[in-house]
Motif scaffolding. Structure first.
Motif, PDB file in Angstrom:
ATOM      1  N   ARG A   1       0.842  -1.195   0.000  1.00  0.00           N
ATOM      2  CA  ARG A   1       0.000   0.000   0.000  1.00  0.00           C
ATOM      3  C   ARG A   1       0.878   1.247   0.000  1.00  0.00           C
ATOM      4  N   LEU A   2       0.287   2.353  -0.383  1.00  0.00           N
ATOM      5  CA  LEU A   2       0.970   3.645  -0.374  1.00  0.00           C
ATOM      6  C   LEU A   2       0.126   4.644   0.393  1.00  0.00           C
ATOM      7  N   ASP A   3       0.789   5.622   1.010  1.00  0.00           N
ATOM      8  CA  ASP A   3       0.065   6.707   1.650  1.00  0.00           C
ATOM      9  C   ASP A   3      -0.790   7.434   0.616  1.00  0.00           C
ATOM     10  N   ARG A   4      -1.851   8.089   1.092  1.00  0.00           N
ATOM     11  CA  ARG A   4      -2.769   8.790   0.199  1.00  0.00           C
ATOM     12  C   ARG A   4      -2.029   9.714  -0.775  1.00  0.00           C
ATOM     13  N   ASP A   5      -1.064  10.474  -0.287  1.00  0.00           N
ATOM     14  CA  ASP A   5      -0.390  11.459  -1.130  1.00  0.00           C
ATOM     15  C   ASP A   5       0.953  10.996  -1.667  1.00  0.00           C
ATOM     16  N   THR A   6       1.221   9.689  -1.578  1.00  0.00           N
ATOM     17  CA  THR A   6       2.375   9.106  -2.265  1.00  0.00           C
ATOM     18  C   THR A   6       1.861   8.424  -3.529  1.00  0.00           C
TER      19      THR A   6
ATOM     20  N   ILE B   1       9.915   6.068   4.908  1.00  0.00           N
ATOM     21  CA  ILE B   1      10.822   6.988   4.219  1.00  0.00           C
ATOM     22  C   ILE B   1      10.626   8.401   4.735  1.00  0.00           C
ATOM     23  N   ARG B   2       9.400   8.799   4.939  1.00  0.00           N
ATOM     24  CA  ARG B   2       9.104  10.156   5.395  1.00  0.00           C
ATOM     25  C   ARG B   2       9.701  10.410   6.775  1.00  0.00           C
ATOM     26  N   VAL B   3       9.541   9.438   7.679  1.00  0.00           N
ATOM     27  CA  VAL B   3      10.059   9.586   9.044  1.00  0.00           C
ATOM     28  C   VAL B   3      11.590   9.565   9.041  1.00  0.00           C
ATOM     29  N   HIS B   4      12.176   8.658   8.285  1.00  0.00           N
ATOM     30  CA  HIS B   4      13.637   8.548   8.257  1.00  0.00           C
ATOM     31  C   HIS B   4      14.298   9.811   7.703  1.00  0.00           C
ATOM     32  N   LEU B   5      13.782  10.330   6.593  1.00  0.00           N
ATOM     33  CA  LEU B   5      14.398  11.520   6.021  1.00  0.00           C
ATOM     34  C   LEU B   5      14.215  12.727   6.938  1.00  0.00           C
ATOM     35  N   SER B   6      13.060  12.822   7.566  1.00  0.00           N
ATOM     36  CA  SER B   6      12.845  13.909   8.523  1.00  0.00           C
ATOM     37  C   SER B   6      13.803  13.788   9.706  1.00  0.00           C
ATOM     38  N   ALA B   7      14.033  12.564  10.161  1.00  0.00           N
ATOM     39  CA  ALA B   7      14.870  12.343  11.346  1.00  0.00           C
ATOM     40  C   ALA B   7      16.321  12.748  11.113  1.00  0.00           C
ATOM     41  N   ILE B   8      16.795  12.649   9.871  1.00  0.00           N
ATOM     42  CA  ILE B   8      18.186  13.034   9.599  1.00  0.00           C
ATOM     43  C   ILE B   8      18.286  14.464   9.079  1.00  0.00           C
ATOM     44  N   GLY B   9      17.166  15.189   9.157  1.00  0.00           N
ATOM     45  CA  GLY B   9      17.199  16.619   8.834  1.00  0.00           C
ATOM     46  C   GLY B   9      16.883  16.972   7.397  1.00  0.00           C
ATOM     47  N   TYR B  10      16.335  16.030   6.620  1.00  0.00           N
ATOM     48  CA  TYR B  10      16.020  16.295   5.215  1.00  0.00           C
ATOM     49  C   TYR B  10      14.612  15.818   4.885  1.00  0.00           C
ATOM     50  N   PRO B  11      13.596  16.428   5.478  1.00  0.00           N
ATOM     51  CA  PRO B  11      12.227  15.992   5.167  1.00  0.00           C
ATOM     52  C   PRO B  11      11.904  16.188   3.690  1.00  0.00           C
ATOM     53  N   ILE B  12      10.983  15.373   3.195  1.00  0.00           N
ATOM     54  CA  ILE B  12      10.596  15.446   1.782  1.00  0.00           C
ATOM     55  C   ILE B  12       9.864  16.754   1.518  1.00  0.00           C
ATOM     56  N   ILE B  13      10.178  17.380   0.398  1.00  0.00           N
ATOM     57  CA  ILE B  13       9.488  18.613   0.004  1.00  0.00           C
ATOM     58  C   ILE B  13       7.984  18.347  -0.061  1.00  0.00           C
ATOM     59  N   GLY B  14       7.201  19.217   0.562  1.00  0.00           N
ATOM     60  CA  GLY B  14       5.749  19.093   0.554  1.00  0.00           C
ATOM     61  C   GLY B  14       5.170  18.234   1.663  1.00  0.00           C
ATOM     62  N   ASP B  15       6.028  17.601   2.454  1.00  0.00           N
ATOM     63  CA  ASP B  15       5.544  16.715   3.516  1.00  0.00           C
ATOM     64  C   ASP B  15       5.320  17.527   4.793  1.00  0.00           C
ATOM     65  N   ASP B  16       4.178  18.210   4.861  1.00  0.00           N
ATOM     66  CA  ASP B  16       3.934  19.108   5.991  1.00  0.00           C
ATOM     67  C   ASP B  16       3.791  18.347   7.306  1.00  0.00           C
ATOM     68  N   MET B  17       3.395  17.048   7.260  1.00  0.00           N
ATOM     69  CA  MET B  17       3.264  16.284   8.498  1.00  0.00           C
ATOM     70  C   MET B  17       4.610  16.128   9.201  1.00  0.00           C
ATOM     71  N   TYR B  18       5.668  15.924   8.438  1.00  0.00           N
ATOM     72  CA  TYR B  18       6.968  15.663   9.052  1.00  0.00           C
ATOM     73  C   TYR B  18       7.975  16.803   8.885  1.00  0.00           C
TER      74      TYR B  18
ATOM     75  N   LYS C   1       3.996  23.969   5.185  1.00  0.00           N
ATOM     76  CA  LYS C   1       3.448  23.816   3.840  1.00  0.00           C
ATOM     77  C   LYS C   1       4.503  24.264   2.832  1.00  0.00           C
ATOM     78  N   ASP C   2       4.404  23.757   1.608  1.00  0.00           N
ATOM     79  CA  ASP C   2       5.339  24.154   0.555  1.00  0.00           C
ATOM     80  C   ASP C   2       4.537  24.615  -0.653  1.00  0.00           C
ATOM     81  N   GLN C   3       4.850  25.794  -1.151  1.00  0.00           N
ATOM     82  CA  GLN C   3       4.093  26.355  -2.264  1.00  0.00           C
ATOM     83  C   GLN C   3       4.399  25.662  -3.592  1.00  0.00           C
ATOM     84  N   ARG C   4       5.478  24.879  -3.635  1.00  0.00           N
ATOM     85  CA  ARG C   4       5.913  24.314  -4.917  1.00  0.00           C
ATOM     86  C   ARG C   4       5.201  23.021  -5.283  1.00  0.00           C
TER      87      ARG C   4
END
Length: 299
Positions: free
Chosen positions: A129-134, A230-247, A251-254
């Motif tokens: 399965r994938l997250d709603r916005d993935t 993936i979202r949690v791991h990238l956020s944890a090392i200081g590089y959250p995914i662009i547009g991932d407001d949860m982590y 918000k991102d305008q792009r």
């Protein structure tokens, strides 16, 4: 499904089916709920003796579809399909499964309608399965047997899942392993956090595949299958995914969702043993974002 008996196979129908990973419930259904077994085109029972070269055809009993998933018509982007698997390319903005009974249109609803239109077994067997916005590749099994075979290889090298993600900045080192345990956020059940005490082992391989002036495109390979991994791991090392407001907390305008896409599955087919190398192109919003990132200036 069809099999040809070779020298190493068990010599009765029942033992052969057990060898090929039919579960006890599947064997029960075959025997008592309308399934059929043919050896060299003649119907046989579980105790029938087999010899090398025999052709075995197993006709599974019909599965009763769940009423909780209502068929809903809509587009289904099929990447691969045979008698055992259906692999689709999920667009962003639609959930994989209903969160509760009859909870709006999801990929499971669309796939059920797709299978009914083809007069196929419409029981939903969601393998990934994938997250709603993935966005990206999702795997459905067409039978409980195919589902159980896929589950057995899901987190092995026979079932490899690769994602593309866009992040602000440049990770150093450019590739590596993120090995951080993930657990449920005690403040919000739908979020996940790094939890060294109660979290489950979680591993993600990453490598940088493109640099932009102020951002990067990463390829990520899941070695485990935790929610939001993936979202949690990238956020944890200081590089959250662009547009991932949860982590990322912003918000991102792009782009209006997390820039994360399951673009490649490499699966050893559990029945035919063929290597499936399946790909889904970047969706339009991530292609547009890539253009924006290329055009951004440093400074």
């Amino acid at each position: 499904m069809k099999f040809v008996i070779n020298d190493n196979d068990k010599r009765t129908v029942r033992r052969f089916l057990v060898q090929h990973k039919f579960s006890s419930s599947q064997l029960h259904n075959l025997k008592n709920k309308g399934g059929q077994i043919f050896v060299n085109h003649r119907q046989r029972h579980f105790n029938f003796g087999l010899k090398t070269g025999d052709e075995v055809l197993v006709v599974l009993s019909n599965e009763k579809p769940s009423d909780l998933i209502e068929p809903m018509r809509g587009p289904v982007d099929v990447i691969f399909e045979d008698d055992y698997l259906l692999v689709i390319n999920k667009p962003p903005g639609i959930a994989s499964l209903p969160a509760k009974a009859r909870d709006g249109k999801t990929m499971a609803n669309l796939v059920k309608a797709y299978l009914i239109a083809k007069n196929e077994n419409s029981s939903i067997h969601l393998v990934t399965r994938l997250d709603r916005d993935t966005s990206g590749l999702m795997v459905f099994a067409k039978t409980s047997y195919a589902h159980s075979l896929l589950d057995q290889i899901l987190h092995t090298e026979d079932f490899q899942k690769f994602y593309l993600a866009m992040i602000d900045g440049q990770i150093n080192p450019k590739q590596g392993l993120i090995d951080l345990p993930i657990g449920i956020d005690p403040q919000a059940f739908y979020r996940r956090v790094i939890d060294y005490k109660n979290g489950k082992e979680s591993k993600t391989l990453y490598k940088t595949v493109a640099h932009y002036p102020k951002a990067s495109l990463l390829e990520l390979k899941l070695l485990t299958g935790r929610t939001h991994q993936i979202r949690v791991h990238l956020s944890a090392i200081g590089y959250p995914i662009i547009g991932d407001d949860m982590y990322s907390g912003k918000k991102d305008q792009r782009i209006s969702r997390q820039a994360l896409h399951c673009y490649n599955l490499r699966i050893v087919h559990p029945v035919t043993k063929e290597l499936l190398n399946l790909k889904a192109p970047l969706p339009k919003d991530m292609v547009i974002l890539k253009g924006v990132l290329r055009g951004e200036r440093n400074g």
